[in-house]
Every structure is written in structure tokens, then in C-alpha cells.
Design a protein around this motif. Sequence first.
Motif, short mmCIF file in Angstrom:
data_model
loop_
_atom_site.label_atom_id
_atom_site.label_comp_id
_atom_site.label_asym_id
_atom_site.label_seq_id
_atom_site.Cartn_x
_atom_site.Cartn_y
_atom_site.Cartn_z
N ILE A 8 33.80 33.55 45.48
CA ILE A 8 34.81 34.39 44.84
C ILE A 8 35.34 33.60 43.65
O ILE A 8 35.81 32.47 43.80
N ILE A 9 35.24 34.17 42.48
CA ILE A 9 35.60 33.49 41.25
C ILE A 9 36.83 34.16 40.65
O ILE A 9 36.82 35.36 40.40
N GLN A 10 37.87 33.39 40.46
CA GLN A 10 39.10 33.90 39.87
C GLN A 10 39.33 33.17 38.55
O GLN A 10 39.35 31.95 38.52
N ILE A 68 34.38 30.48 52.98
CA ILE A 68 34.98 31.25 51.89
C ILE A 68 36.38 31.66 52.33
O ILE A 68 36.54 32.36 53.33
N ARG A 69 37.36 31.18 51.62
CA ARG A 69 38.72 31.54 52.02
C ARG A 69 39.53 31.88 50.78
O ARG A 69 39.38 31.25 49.75
N LYS A 71 43.11 31.98 48.97
CA LYS A 71 44.41 31.37 49.13
C LYS A 71 45.34 31.95 48.08
O LYS A 71 44.92 32.40 47.03
N ASP A 74 47.63 31.88 41.62
CA ASP A 74 48.30 32.52 40.52
C ASP A 74 47.31 33.29 39.65
O ASP A 74 47.60 33.62 38.54
N ILE A 75 46.13 33.57 40.17
CA ILE A 75 45.19 34.39 39.43
C ILE A 75 44.77 35.56 40.31
O ILE A 75 43.69 35.58 40.85
N GLY B 72 39.24 29.27 39.23
CA GLY B 72 39.02 28.82 40.59
C GLY B 72 37.82 29.52 41.19
O GLY B 72 37.64 30.72 40.99
N VAL B 73 37.00 28.77 41.90
CA VAL B 73 35.82 29.33 42.55
C VAL B 73 35.89 28.99 44.02
O VAL B 73 36.00 27.80 44.38
N ASP B 74 35.88 30.01 44.85
CA ASP B 74 35.85 29.80 46.30
C ASP B 74 34.41 29.90 46.77
O ASP B 74 33.75 30.92 46.56
#
Lengths: 81, 176
Positions: A8-10, A68-69, A71, A74-75, B72-74
Motif C-alpha cells: 500500500i503506497i501513500q 501489510i498493516r 497505520k 498523515d497521508i 510511505g509504502v506498506d
Amino acid sequence: MQVEIRGIIQFENHGHKYVDVMVVEDRPDNYVTHHVGVDIEVNRGKILKFLASMYGVRPGDIAWPAHIRLKQGDIGVSDAL
Amino acid sequence: MASGRPDYYIGVDITYQDLAELIVRPQNIPQIDVDILTQTLSEVTNRPKYGGALLVHGSVAVTAGQINTLVGVDGKGMIYGGYVYLDYANSQSAGQVRMLADDQTLNYDSFSLLNNFGVTEPGRSAVFLSKYDDTNFIYCAGLSHGITFETSIELKYFENQGYTPTVHYRLVYALI
């Protein structure tokens, strides 16, 4: 088709907050990145619902690895369900 | 009254059959260990199981005096490279490009510290200095290859000089 979330990319770009989800279709190959949300709060349930509707499966059929978690950040992503 | 053995008891003598093929399936399939050392393979391919290289990039107008998250990359994977750069109207020599792997901060070094001690080569630090111009206020920090992560990787920028520069980033990575 077996779908498993791999990342998951934010990220933020020019004032907009994006959330992308990378999945692997029919392991072990074929990694695909999907754009889930822009400037909206995305959580685990919304990601599963999005992928389920895209692949025509039930949300429970989407594999979510333990490493994969989400959290609270702020994005754009909240862990609240 | 019919007598004799019912039809469904009639056995089949397969030796008299004219079968196109005879499939024999063992009751218990034994476990067969494969010794690859005795194989006559021309080559054995051994490669890391990473997905293809990916790029995430963008620009963020950071908040003054705060640690700002850029990306950020999870997931589980590895950094291939990238850089963070800014071209501003005021000094950002004390600015810090921070990399966090699995929520662990890997560096707290400012642009000026990296410049003062010559941390300009990839691999010496998770973040190394690529450009330092404190006259024209142009700064660039590179990201070292080979940083692995098990749950997440993040890029942050700590602005601690009271300004709001636009910070640009490029991160090349791969996920398992």
C-alpha cells in the motif's frame, strides 16, 4: 482468480494525497498497481471493497498478508474501520 | 428364478482387454526426494523474488517546523534508489531528509552535516548528500540502494528553520 495485496503506497503530490494498492494476480507473477483514492480517507475496509468490486470477488477472498498493516498517518489512510 | 452371481459382481479381466492405454494409479504415492545435485541440468537459475521496479514521485509544500511525510509504502521489499531535492529562496542547510524502515529512523543528518563530513557516497548512509549549495539554496539527498524493509518504508523531511519549501522526491523500490 487469486488476488493478494503486496503493498500500500501513500504519497502526496502537489497538495493531493494519493493511496495506491499493489496486488499480485494469480501468484507468483503479474504485479498490478491500482489507484484507490485521492484526497479521501481510505481504510482497510474500503480497500477490500474496492478490490473486491474490481475483481468480482468477495472482500473476504482478497488475501491480506500479515506484514501489510495500515497505520494512522498523515497521508489519507486511517486504520479506523 | 434367476440365479447365479449378479452382474455387478462380475469382475473384469484386464489382461484380455484391448485398451488404448492403461492407467495404473498406486494407492499410496510415496514421497520422492529430489536430489538436485545429481540432476543433469544445464543451469539452475537462482534469483531474488522481487517484483518489478516501481517509481513513486511527487512534490510536497512542507509545513514549517515539522517532520513532514513525503511518501510511505506498506509492504515487504527493497529500495533501489532515489533522491529528495529542493530549490528554495531561503537556507535549508539544517533540513533533514529522513528514511524510516519498519518505523525505525535510519538517519537524522542535516544537509550541512552531510556536507561538513563528506557523506556523499551511496551506501555510507541510508541518505547521502548529492548537492549542497547554501548560496543558491539548492539541496539534494540521494537514497542508498539495498535498504530492505519488512513492513514499511517512509521518506520524511524535517523542516526546522521556519520556512515552507516545496520538497520534491523520487523513490525507486520493489516489493515482494
